[in-house]
Design a protein around this motif. Structure first.
Motif, mmCIF file in Angstrom:
data_model
loop_
_atom_site.group_PDB
_atom_site.id
_atom_site.type_symbol
_atom_site.label_atom_id
_atom_site.label_comp_id
_atom_site.label_asym_id
_atom_site.label_seq_id
_atom_site.Cartn_x
_atom_site.Cartn_y
_atom_site.Cartn_z
ATOM 1 N N LEU A 1 0.830 -1.206 0.000
ATOM 2 C CA LEU A 1 0.000 0.000 0.000
ATOM 3 C C LEU A 1 0.867 1.260 0.000
ATOM 4 O O LEU A 1 0.530 2.255 -0.644
ATOM 5 N N GLU A 2 2.012 1.208 0.694
ATOM 6 C CA GLU A 2 2.890 2.395 0.684
ATOM 7 C C GLU A 2 3.276 2.741 -0.750
ATOM 8 O O GLU A 2 3.291 3.908 -1.136
ATOM 9 N N SER A 3 3.579 1.717 -1.522
ATOM 10 C CA SER A 3 3.978 1.943 -2.904
ATOM 11 C C SER A 3 2.788 2.398 -3.755
ATOM 12 O O SER A 3 2.929 3.213 -4.667
ATOM 13 N N LEU A 4 1.604 1.894 -3.413
ATOM 14 C CA LEU A 4 0.405 2.295 -4.174
ATOM 15 C C LEU A 4 0.060 3.768 -3.979
ATOM 16 O O LEU A 4 -0.524 4.405 -4.858
ATOM 17 N N THR A 5 0.414 4.327 -2.801
ATOM 18 C CA THR A 5 0.068 5.745 -2.569
ATOM 19 C C THR A 5 0.777 6.660 -3.571
ATOM 20 O O THR A 5 0.381 7.793 -3.773
ATOM 21 N N GLU A 6 1.852 6.139 -4.195
ATOM 22 C CA GLU A 6 2.559 6.963 -5.190
ATOM 23 C C GLU A 6 1.861 6.932 -6.545
ATOM 24 O O GLU A 6 2.201 7.682 -7.451
ATOM 25 N N ARG A 7 0.908 6.034 -6.721
ATOM 26 C CA ARG A 7 0.170 5.943 -8.003
ATOM 27 C C ARG A 7 -1.119 6.727 -7.847
ATOM 28 O O ARG A 7 -2.075 6.245 -7.219
ATOM 29 N N LYS A 8 -1.143 7.914 -8.392
ATOM 30 C CA LYS A 8 -2.254 8.828 -8.110
ATOM 31 C C LYS A 8 -3.574 8.379 -8.742
ATOM 32 O O LYS A 8 -4.646 8.880 -8.392
ATOM 33 N N GLU A 9 -3.517 7.434 -9.689
ATOM 34 C CA GLU A 9 -4.775 6.955 -10.304
ATOM 35 C C GLU A 9 -5.538 6.032 -9.354
ATOM 36 O O GLU A 9 -6.678 5.653 -9.622
ATOM 37 N N VAL A 10 -4.866 5.631 -8.266
ATOM 38 C CA VAL A 10 -5.476 4.658 -7.340
ATOM 39 C C VAL A 10 -5.785 5.348 -6.015
ATOM 40 O O VAL A 10 -4.925 6.026 -5.454
ATOM 41 N N LYS A 11 -7.008 5.210 -5.544
ATOM 42 C CA LYS A 11 -7.360 5.728 -4.215
ATOM 43 C C LYS A 11 -6.894 4.684 -3.193
ATOM 44 O O LYS A 11 -7.440 3.578 -3.119
ATOM 45 N N SER A 12 -5.845 5.038 -2.430
ATOM 46 C CA SER A 12 -5.234 4.060 -1.513
ATOM 47 C C SER A 12 -5.414 4.510 -0.076
ATOM 48 O O SER A 12 -5.113 5.660 0.254
ATOM 49 N N GLU A 13 -5.841 3.615 0.761
ATOM 50 C CA GLU A 13 -6.143 3.985 2.149
ATOM 51 C C GLU A 13 -5.583 2.956 3.133
ATOM 52 O O GLU A 13 -5.641 1.749 2.876
ATOM 53 N N TRP A 14 -5.105 3.453 4.293
ATOM 54 C CA TRP A 14 -4.896 2.566 5.433
ATOM 55 C C TRP A 14 -6.234 2.381 6.123
ATOM 56 O O TRP A 14 -6.989 3.344 6.308
ATOM 57 N N ALA A 15 -6.520 1.165 6.512
ATOM 58 C CA ALA A 15 -7.757 0.881 7.259
ATOM 59 C C ALA A 15 -7.389 0.572 8.702
ATOM 60 O O ALA A 15 -6.256 0.192 8.990
ATOM 61 N N PRO A 16 -8.335 0.716 9.623
ATOM 62 C CA PRO A 16 -8.016 0.413 11.033
ATOM 63 C C PRO A 16 -7.674 -1.057 11.261
ATOM 64 O O PRO A 16 -6.952 -1.381 12.185
ATOM 65 N N ASN A 17 -8.218 -1.979 10.483
ATOM 66 C CA ASN A 17 -7.807 -3.384 10.586
ATOM 67 C C ASN A 17 -8.096 -4.099 9.263
ATOM 68 O O ASN A 17 -8.664 -3.509 8.326
ATOM 69 N N GLU A 18 -7.703 -5.358 9.192
ATOM 70 C CA GLU A 18 -7.794 -6.081 7.920
ATOM 71 C C GLU A 18 -9.239 -6.370 7.525
ATOM 72 O O GLU A 18 -9.556 -6.431 6.339
ATOM 73 N N LYS A 19 -10.084 -6.558 8.532
ATOM 74 C CA LYS A 19 -11.481 -6.864 8.199
ATOM 75 C C LYS A 19 -12.120 -5.666 7.511
ATOM 76 O O LYS A 19 -12.775 -5.803 6.475
ATOM 77 N N VAL A 20 -11.929 -4.481 8.065
ATOM 78 C CA VAL A 20 -12.544 -3.318 7.428
ATOM 79 C C VAL A 20 -11.821 -2.955 6.131
ATOM 80 O O VAL A 20 -12.429 -2.404 5.211
ATOM 81 N N ALA A 21 -10.537 -3.295 6.022
ATOM 82 C CA ALA A 21 -9.828 -3.061 4.751
ATOM 83 C C ALA A 21 -10.484 -3.862 3.630
ATOM 84 O O ALA A 21 -10.809 -3.335 2.562
ATOM 85 N N ILE A 22 -10.710 -5.151 3.893
ATOM 86 C CA ILE A 22 -11.295 -5.991 2.841
ATOM 87 C C ILE A 22 -12.750 -5.589 2.604
ATOM 88 O O ILE A 22 -13.240 -5.581 1.466
ATOM 89 N N GLU A 23 -13.445 -5.192 3.650
ATOM 90 C CA GLU A 23 -14.848 -4.795 3.478
ATOM 91 C C GLU A 23 -14.955 -3.541 2.607
ATOM 92 O O GLU A 23 -15.833 -3.446 1.742
ATOM 93 N N ALA A 24 -14.045 -2.575 2.833
ATOM 94 C CA ALA A 24 -14.069 -1.352 2.006
ATOM 95 C C ALA A 24 -13.791 -1.716 0.551
ATOM 96 O O ALA A 24 -14.469 -1.218 -0.370
#
Ligand code: SF4
Ligand code: SF4
Length: 593
Positions: free
Chosen positions: A35-58
């Motif tokens: 994800l750190e590397s994805l934040t450099e790709r501006k075409e992609v909306k990249s987010e840290w989530a509070p945990n893995e469950k909500v990451a996958i749910e989003a």
């Protein structure tokens, strides 16, 4: 264009080329850089989530609404995310959906070593396992195509050596994926039992279709060297196998590994005298080969745990390794893991380590190191967010046994947001008399300083609203709450005395930034003058009592020749904890940086 990339960077390149538009993750070694590397790709909306469950749910929500989406996490994170994953396997996708699991054979920084290939089998979803950075990119692209073609989430499973080693990748342009049309479809997406039973049949048919795909996938192939020895492997083990066996064996390289290509495996094995299955951890492929009627060597020859390396494979096969340069091992100074100089957790563990009749329930993060010397201040840790709820259970046991023992549970700020909030709800709902400590060092420390809902910044470092931990705790119903400076040892002692004197739950929040943190504007306003001074030991006043050494700070050392303590100026960040421990307090003095 060719580029040298880590596997993690190549996964990102593949997702980017495939037109991914949304990504969510929770940091964890060895997946963090994705994800750190994805934040450099501006075409992609990249987010840290509070945990893995909500990451996958989003990411699932974005996929249902029509975007090519992905989530990434370390192996244990998939345990947290498994609930939505298994159901999304039933409904299928709208926009392509890929989950990356980064497994860690050898558990260099994990609490267990689990083989997440089993998740693909259990959830009944297709799986790809790259062996190199080039394959990481290629398989990631293909994963989105498979997802949309077969209407399924796809698991891409990598391991530490693939994630972190670099090799050449042929990069291509991004192909902007169309937004898939979202149409309300309750028979696909509302998983009430009547619908889910129908979807269950669909899942079974999909696996039959995917078994056909597996036979034809270019990621599964045979390299025939005309030998009677054959090696079957997937992921990085294929590279190890090539290094050890060279051209003296035939190879079946498996990249699409759920479902496995039964016909191809049988074809490969049928004329061989000896079959080896080289895979790390569980006998995932080996069991399938046996089911098909062959007798391979796998776990009877190679270790079923830890990382395989060419040396481990050679030793398992031939009983010896290649010769290496010998050296005097006594010359290597052992460096046990320790909290950093000036770590704000030091004062807490110094105090807890001295208390009698206290059990300390720990959690996953830097502060797990509170278990070690010189503190010895932690009894157990289970998984992220478990400290409060497991501590609650332990307190019940002591109370039922009429033992005069109190439980102090500790976890970090990121861990509190991860699953610690639910854990604290358990404590407050059931009115445990545990002391619950949130070590808020203003960042996700252990994985390398990723932002979290309390740090005030998003993944791309733009400003974010700060979730106020004390306000959340009070909103959950906690009455006994104190926020303290953990470097003030008198205050730490008084606060623990207060909390342990209560017969009801309490919450202590220790708030001080991690010494390695680049302070944000908000931090600078809140923590004025931190990290501005250093301390030194006045050699004339030091009596060599070593009390300050009990702080456990790596900047402190005792000089046997002079029988005095010294402070390494380069390491000291001026937290002042050692000065408070000094028998002759004036011997440790503050000086300007
Ligand atoms: S990284 Fe930060 S929180 Fe972790 S041990 Fe070091 S100073 Fe302490
Ligand atoms: S003041 Fe003492 S405890 Fe704090 S960082 Fe410096 S040497 Fe370490």
């Amino acid at each position: 264009m060719k580029k040298l990339m880590t596997g993690n960077e190549a996964l990102v390149q593949g997702a980017w080329e495939a037109g991914v538009k949304f990504a969510s993750a929770y940091p964890g070694t060895p997946s963090t850089e994705i994800l750190e590397s994805l934040t450099e790709r501006k075409e992609v909306k990249s987010e840290w989530a509070p945990n893995e469950k909500v990451a996958i749910e989003a990411a699932i929500g974005a996929s249902i609404a029509g975007l090519r989406s992905m989530a990434s996490m370390k192996h244990v994170g998939v345990n947290v995310a498994a609930d939505p994953l298994f159901t999304y396997a039933y409904t299928g996708v709208t926009g392509g959906f890929v989950l990356i699991t980064a497994d860690e054979p050898g558990q260099h920084s994990s609490q267990n070593e689990q083989d997440n290939r089993n998740y693909a089998k259990a959830a009944k979803i297709p799986m790809l396992e790259p062996a190199t950075s080039q394959e990481s990119k290629d398989m990631m692209k293909e994963a989105f195509t498979i997802s949309e073609t077969y209407d399924t989430p796809v698991l891409v499973r990598v391991t530490t050596r693939v994630c972190h080693s670099k090799s050449i990748v042929e990069c291509e342009n991004r192909v902007e994926a169309d937004f898939s049309d979202y149409e309300k479809n309750v028979k696909k997406y509302i998983t009430v039992p009547a619908v889910a039973r129908e979807l269950r049949k669909k899942v079974e048919q999909r696996m039959i279709d995917l078994a056909d795909y597996s036979e034809k996938s270019p990621f599964n192939f045979i390299k025939d060297n005309g030998k009677k020895i054959g090696v079957i492997s997937s992921g990085v083990c294929y590279s190890y196998a090539r290094e050890v066996f060279g051209d003296e064996a035939n190879y079946l390289k498996l990249g699409f590994t759920n479902p496995l290509p039964d016909r191809m495996i049988s074809e490969f094995c049928k004329d061989l005298d000896t079959i080896y299955v080289l895979e790390e951890n569980d006998p995932y492929i080996e069991e399938r080969v046996k089911m098909l009627g062959f007798v391979p060597h796998g776990n009877d020859t190679f270790p079923p745990y830890g990382e395989l390396t060419p040396d481990v494979i050679r030793k398992s096969l031939y009983g010896s390794e290649l010769p290496t340069i010998s050296y005097d091992k006594d010359m290597v100074i052992s460096r046990p893991p320790t909290l950093c100089a000036g770590c704000p957790h030091r004062g807490i563990f110094y105090d807890l380590g001295k208390r009698k009749n206290v059990m300390v329930a720990g959690d996953i993060g830097c502060y797990t190191l509170g278990f070690s010397e010189p503190y010895n201040a932690m009894d157990f840790n289970i998984c992220m967010g478990a400290a409060f709820s497991a501590g609650h259970g332990a307190q019940i046991a002591f109370d039922l046994k009429n033992e005069d023992k109190r439980v102090v549970s500790v976890l970090g700020d990121s861990t509190f947001f991860h699953t610690g909030i639910n854990s604290l709800i358990e404590v407050l709902y059931n009115q445990s008399k545990t002391v619950n400590v949130i070590l808020d060092n203003r960042i996700t420390g252990m994985t390398g300083h990723q932002e979290n809902p309390g740090s005030g910044r998003h993944a791309d470092l733009s400003d974010a609203p700060i979730m106020d931990i004390e306000a959340i705790v009070r909103a959950l119903g906690a009455k006994n709450v104190k926020t303290i400076d953990p470097n003030d040892l008198t205050l730490v002692k008084e606060t623990f005395d207060w909390a342990l004197g209560l017969d009801e739950p309490s919450v202590i929040i220790t708030r001080w930034p991690c010494v390695l943190k680049k302070l944000s504007q908000q931090d600078q306003e809140e923590f004025q003058d931190v990290f501005k001074d250093k301390y030194k030991v006045d050699q004339d006043l030091c009596i060599g009592c070593k009390l300050c050494i009990k702080a456990g700070c790596p900047a402190l050392s005792y000089e046997p020749a002079t029988k005095k303590t010294i402070i390494d100026r380069n390491q000291c960040v001026g937290c002042g904890v050692c000065a408070q421990l000094c028998k002759k307090q004036e011997a440790i003095v503050k000086e300007e940086r």
